[in-house]
Design an enzyme around this catalytic site. Structure first.
Site, mmCIF file in Angstrom:
data_model
loop_
_atom_site.group_PDB
_atom_site.id
_atom_site.type_symbol
_atom_site.label_atom_id
_atom_site.label_comp_id
_atom_site.label_asym_id
_atom_site.label_seq_id
_atom_site.Cartn_x
_atom_site.Cartn_y
_atom_site.Cartn_z
ATOM 1 C CB SER A 295 -7.179 -22.249 -57.515
ATOM 2 O OG SER A 295 -8.455 -21.826 -57.143
ATOM 3 C CB SER B 6 -10.576 -21.929 -59.845
ATOM 4 O OG SER B 6 -9.236 -21.416 -59.842
ATOM 5 C CE LYS C 15 -7.297 -21.635 -62.950
ATOM 6 N NZ LYS C 15 -7.049 -21.271 -61.543
HETATM 7 N N1 GLN Z 1 -11.826 -21.090 -53.758
HETATM 8 C C1 GLN Z 1 -11.236 -19.797 -53.703
HETATM 9 C C2 GLN Z 1 -12.142 -18.775 -54.374
HETATM 10 O O1 GLN Z 1 -13.139 -19.153 -54.890
HETATM 11 C C3 GLN Z 1 -9.864 -19.793 -54.312
HETATM 12 C C4 GLN Z 1 -9.845 -19.704 -55.782
HETATM 13 C C5 GLN Z 1 -8.458 -19.577 -56.349
HETATM 14 O O2 GLN Z 1 -7.470 -19.874 -55.685
HETATM 15 N N2 GLN Z 1 -8.390 -19.128 -57.585
HETATM 16 O O3 GLN Z 1 -11.852 -17.615 -54.379
#
Ligand code: GLN
Length: 495
Positions: free
Chosen positions: A187, A163, A80
């Site tokens: 995420s 994400s 990532k």
């Molecule tokens: N969807 C969540 C956010 O936007 C989690 C994102 C994540 O786990 N990096 O914060």
């Protein structure tokens, strides 16, 4: 019988092929690099560096020849783009870091390299890992001139989740046998669920955060994503472990061999079913797939125990106060002075800061910085941030009460299957609400995973979420592996 293609092999199988020298690391790397190029339209990769990949592969081959290679020698992996890497640019999906080249590798990247992994490239993600759909990336994927959405290979008109969207797509489309992701509020689990793959977020502190571009430091945690629990176990064993000199929140516990207990029987395992995860908002197709997986567990000897996580709903406001608060502080380092983007035309220093940040950050990131600064500000701190911290503690306590009655907790990862690209438009709340089932474990720092459990509306994958108590990664992987021996959802491919 025809040989399976290299990209159809799992981590364990591919590592064996390499170790027994039936295929070279260079051949494997070339195969996957070609595949990445042939599937550019999915938008999964944001950086490739063929020379660096092949140099790493040659080094792995030399070690394999000498019999000195690590357990994953020659295994291709992609990261990532929130992990910094020496051989590839690191952007965190942001214009703010366009062209940024790190002088070092993140600890997770270095550990996997030490185990023998060969890096294929970097994977698209939401800007600074903020998002649930991978629609917030400001970076052009490989083969594109401008930012473009990452597409779900099961239906390219749908989002892959976020994400870690690029990560999930790379595994689902067989562009890499394994990848890294990060999970702050879901995420790893949510994109794994939406793309029909397996992913695990370990206990907070299990994996080093050094070199992981920070979003919300008390929540951020790295983990592997792959096709099966067996594959995730191999990667997790390699990437975890203390990093005392570089991450003071990394736990002083050695990494375990997570493969050892994969086949343990599940007889008598008590699986807690939280009532709050099966309420009104849960789509019937997701519910049906999750129920199917729970039935399999009963067949495997587990007992389903009704439990309650009464503050599940509150996890949304609590998370969306705490995460932005921490983000507003973490992102203050992007000021145009030390690294990354700097505005071209500016007056004094303050003007430079303002223009740099106005140009460099996208809308969602700015929204979070503003919310974070607000909830931390004098006069609002007590009303929002402090309250959120208190409820966070209660959410963690709720889990401890639940774990008196059960060994693991199971439920859906997300209320629906992957939605259509653009469907949530410019309504960030629609994305936030979809995080409801992943946020509680994140706030409590507990390990959680997503395991393919079937298919729902539009033939889209559905994941089962398993949540364990602290340090129960081995147990989670064991439960996931047993389910995967009884089902074949994780073996199906969209391509
Ligand atoms: N969807 C969540 C956010 O936007 C989690 C994102 C994540 O786990 N990096 O914060």
């Amino acid at each position: 019988m025809t040989q399976p293609a290299l990209h159809d092999l799992g981590v364990a199988q591919l590592a064996t092929e390499l170790r027994e020298r039936r295929v070279s690391a260079v051949e494997v790397a070339q195969h996957f690099l070609a595949r990445a190029k042939n599937h550019q339209h999915l938008g999964a990769f944001v950086a490739l560096n063929e020379d660096a990949t092949l140099a790493q592969a040659r080094a792995a081959d030399a070690q394999l020849a000498a019999g000195t290679g690590g357990p994953l020698a020659g295994l291709p992996i992609a990261h990532k783009d929130i992990f910094v890497t020496r051989d590839f640019p690191s952007t965190a999906g942001s214009k703010m870091l366009a062209g940024y080249q790190s002088p070092f590798d993140a600890t997770v990247v270095a550990r996997l390299a030490q185990a023998g992994c060969v890096t294929l490239g970097k994977l698209n993600c939401d800007e600074f890992a903020m998002g649930s759909a991978n629609e917030n990336s400001a970076v052009a994927p490989v083969g594109f001139d401008a930012p473009a959405p990452v597409r779900n290979p099961w239906d390219t008109t749908r989002i892959p989740g976020g994400s870690s969207g690029g990560s999930a797509v790379a595994v689902a489309a067989r562009l890499a046998p394994a990848v890294t992701g990060t999970d702050t509020g879901g995420s790893i689990r949510q994109p794994a669920s939406f793309c029909g793959i397996t992913g695990i977020k370990p206990t907070y502190g299990r994996a080093s955060r050094y070199g992981m571009i920070a979003f919300a430091s008390s929540l951020d945690q790295a983990g592997p994503m792959a096709r099966s629990a067996e594959d995730c176990a191999l990667l997790l064993s390699a990437l975890c472990g203390p990093d005392p000199d570089r991450d003071s929140t990394s736990l002083d516990m050695p990494a375990e061999d997570y493969s050892r207990s994969l086949n343990d029987p599940l007889d008598g395992l008590r699986i807690g079913i939280p009532a709050e995860f099966f309420g009104e908002g849960l789509a019937p197709d997701v519910r049906a797939a999750v129920d199917g997986a729970l039935k399999e567990y009963e067949k495997l000897g587990a007992k389903l125990v009704p439990i309650s996580l009464p503050r599940t709903e509150l996890s949304i406001p609590v998370y969306y106060i705490i995460a932005p608060a921490e983000a507003s502080s973490n992102l203050s380092r992007f000021d145009g002075v030390k690294f990354g983007h700097r505005a071209k035309d500016y007056g004094d220093l303050l003007d430079m800061y303002k223009k740099t940040r106005a140009e460099g950050f996208g809308d969602e990131v700015k929204r979070r910085i503003m919310i974070g600064a607000y909830v931390l500000s004098h006069g609002y701190y007590d009303a929002y941030y402090l309250q959120a911290q208190k409820i966070r503690r209660m959410i963690a306590d709720d889990f401890q009460s639940a774990f008196k009655e059960c060994d693991l907790i199971a439920g859906p990862v997300a209320p629906t299957v992957a939605w259509k690209l653009g469907e949530h438009g410019s309504d960030p709340l629609a994305d936030y609400l979809a995080d409801i089932f992943t946020l509680p474990a994140s706030l409590a720092g507990l390990p959680g995973m997503s395991v393919p459990a079937g298919f729902g509306e539009g033939g889209m994958p559905v994941g089962l979420q398993l949540i364990g108590n602290y340090f129960s990664e081995a147990r989670l992987l064991n439960a996931a592996h047993r389910l995967q021996q009884a089902t074949d959802f994780h073996l199906r491919s969209p391509l």
